[in-house]
Structures are given as structure tokens and as C-alpha cells.
Write a protein that holds these residues in place. Sequence first.
Motif, PDB file in Angstrom:
ATOM      1  N   ARG A 131       0.834  -1.189   0.000  1.00 24.31           N
ATOM      2  CA  ARG A 131       0.000   0.000   0.000  1.00 24.31           C
ATOM      3  C   ARG A 131       0.875   1.248   0.000  1.00 24.31           C
ATOM      4  O   ARG A 131       1.966   1.262   0.572  1.00 24.31           O
ATOM      5  CB  ARG A 131      -0.919   0.027   1.227  1.00 24.31           C
ATOM      6  N   LYS A 132       0.367   2.305  -0.611  1.00 25.49           N
ATOM      7  CA  LYS A 132       1.119   3.552  -0.717  1.00 25.49           C
ATOM      8  C   LYS A 132       0.969   4.382   0.549  1.00 25.49           C
ATOM      9  O   LYS A 132      -0.149   4.654   1.002  1.00 25.49           O
ATOM     10  CB  LYS A 132       0.630   4.354  -1.927  1.00 25.49           C
ATOM     11  N   ASN A 157       1.073  10.081   4.499  1.00 29.38           N
ATOM     12  CA  ASN A 157      -0.187   9.828   5.206  1.00 29.38           C
ATOM     13  C   ASN A 157       0.113   9.491   6.661  1.00 29.38           C
ATOM     14  O   ASN A 157       0.738   8.470   6.939  1.00 29.38           O
ATOM     15  CB  ASN A 157      -0.942   8.669   4.561  1.00 29.38           C
ATOM     16  N   ALA A 172      -3.971   2.820  -0.599  1.00 30.13           N
ATOM     17  CA  ALA A 172      -3.231   3.637   0.368  1.00 30.13           C
ATOM     18  C   ALA A 172      -3.333   3.098   1.788  1.00 30.13           C
ATOM     19  O   ALA A 172      -4.212   2.300   2.124  1.00 30.13           O
ATOM     20  CB  ALA A 172      -3.756   5.076   0.328  1.00 30.13           C
TER      21      ALA A 172
END
Length: 268
Positions: A131-132, A157, A172
Amino acid sequence: MRGRDARTGLSDGQLQALAGTRFTVHWVDATGSTNDDLRAAAADGAPDGSVLLADHQTSGHGRQGRTWEAPAGSSLLLSILLRPQLDPEHLHLLTTAAGVAAAEAVDEELAVPVGLKWPNDLVVATPAGERKLGGILAEATWSGDELDAVVVGLGLNVDWPEPVPDELADIAVALNHLTDEDIDRGDLLVALLLRLESILVDPERSALLERWSHLATTLGRDVRVELASGGEVVGRATGLTDTGRLVVETAGGVEEITAGDVHHLRPA
């Protein structure tokens, strides 16, 4: 920001930690794009090491014009103005340096291992897959044929809603989903900038490339690269050149990729 300097958003201890570096910090509640603001400031003569952060961006953007959105106050959104003595062919190395500094800072502060996906993504391995966590966008400004400045933008994030919005769940992740610790964005910023400063003052590129290789999730994997110029390259990613380009071994020979989107074809 209780107990913090109104202009920088940092505590006395955090400001003291940055003393002696090139960096001066300005933290605002909201803006359109920190990259756009610093590019304008660069044209007006803003100095090397100017750092602009925002709790919220209304027009944040990434590579190839993609939009970048995050809930207000949930992310570390910053841009760094650099005036490097650097040949244009080596500009990729600034994205490399920012990625290394950010990944190492997260691991140092929160013990969350972060990988680097070429050219500009920070990623985390989760039980559901990769995941980013963040991304980088470096934009150069020019005076004729001479490099004037580079603005390196980074979004990370940090404290997103739980669960992740449906449209981002397969893409994400945020740091609060990965750790039970309270996350101080100021501490994370300081750790990032100190690591970036150590890289910028060291002219030895091989050390930077070694640190990137240690963090890279792209190396040793079969990839499909959608080239920015059109077309694609399929092969195995084997390394970086000394200018930061991705080396891909294909059936027809070795390709050096300047710009493109990388898709991992199978697990490492």
C-alpha cells in the motif's frame, strides 16, 4: 498548535534540533499547493532550504498532473526549496534523496519499515498487499538553460480515518493504521530534514544509492514500466544508474528508464 511556534508549527526542542541546518520552516493552515507556492517564492529569490508545510492543500498534485488529496490535518504535506549545484542529468537523485530520508525517518521514529518504489512512491507491506504511504514530486525551475532551483514536494499519510475510504482501501495506508503510537508530525518532519541534510552535505552518490537499494521494493522484481514518452518496457529491475535512472534487463537488452510508472508483476 499549543506550545508551538506560531509560524513554524514546531516546539522549541524541534527548532533547536534543526539549528545549524539549511532549513527554515513555515507551517500554514491551508494553501493550494505547497510546491506551487515555493516555486513562486524561488522566482522571488527565496533561499536554499526554505520549507513550507500545510495542514491542508486544496490543489495538491503529483506526477503527470495527478491530484493529491488528504483530510485536513491528517498528513505531513511539505515542500522543500533547494538550489543545488547539480548537473541537470542528476536531478533524479533529489527524489532519491527525499525518499531515503522519509523512509528512514519513519522507521526511526515509529519502527515502521517503509519501502521505496521507483521513482517516487513510499510503500508499506501489509497483510492485504503493498500500500502507498506517500509520494514525492520534484519540480525544477530554470533561468534560461541554467538550473535555478528545485522544489521537492512530499506527502506522507499520517493520521487518516479508520477505515481508509473505500476508493483508497486497495491503494493507500496511513501511519496510524500501522502503529499504536501517538504521532507527532513535527518530530517526523525534524527526523526527515536531518536525514536529508546529511545526504545533501555528502557528495558521495554511491552511499545514497546504496541506502536506496536497501529500501527499494522494485529491485529484483519483474516489472512493466509505462514510459512517460509512450510505450512500455517489460523486464527485471536490477538497479539504479549513478544519475538515478532505473535499470531494467529485458529480453532485448538493458534499458535505462528516465521517467515512467512502474508496475510490479509478481512478488519479490
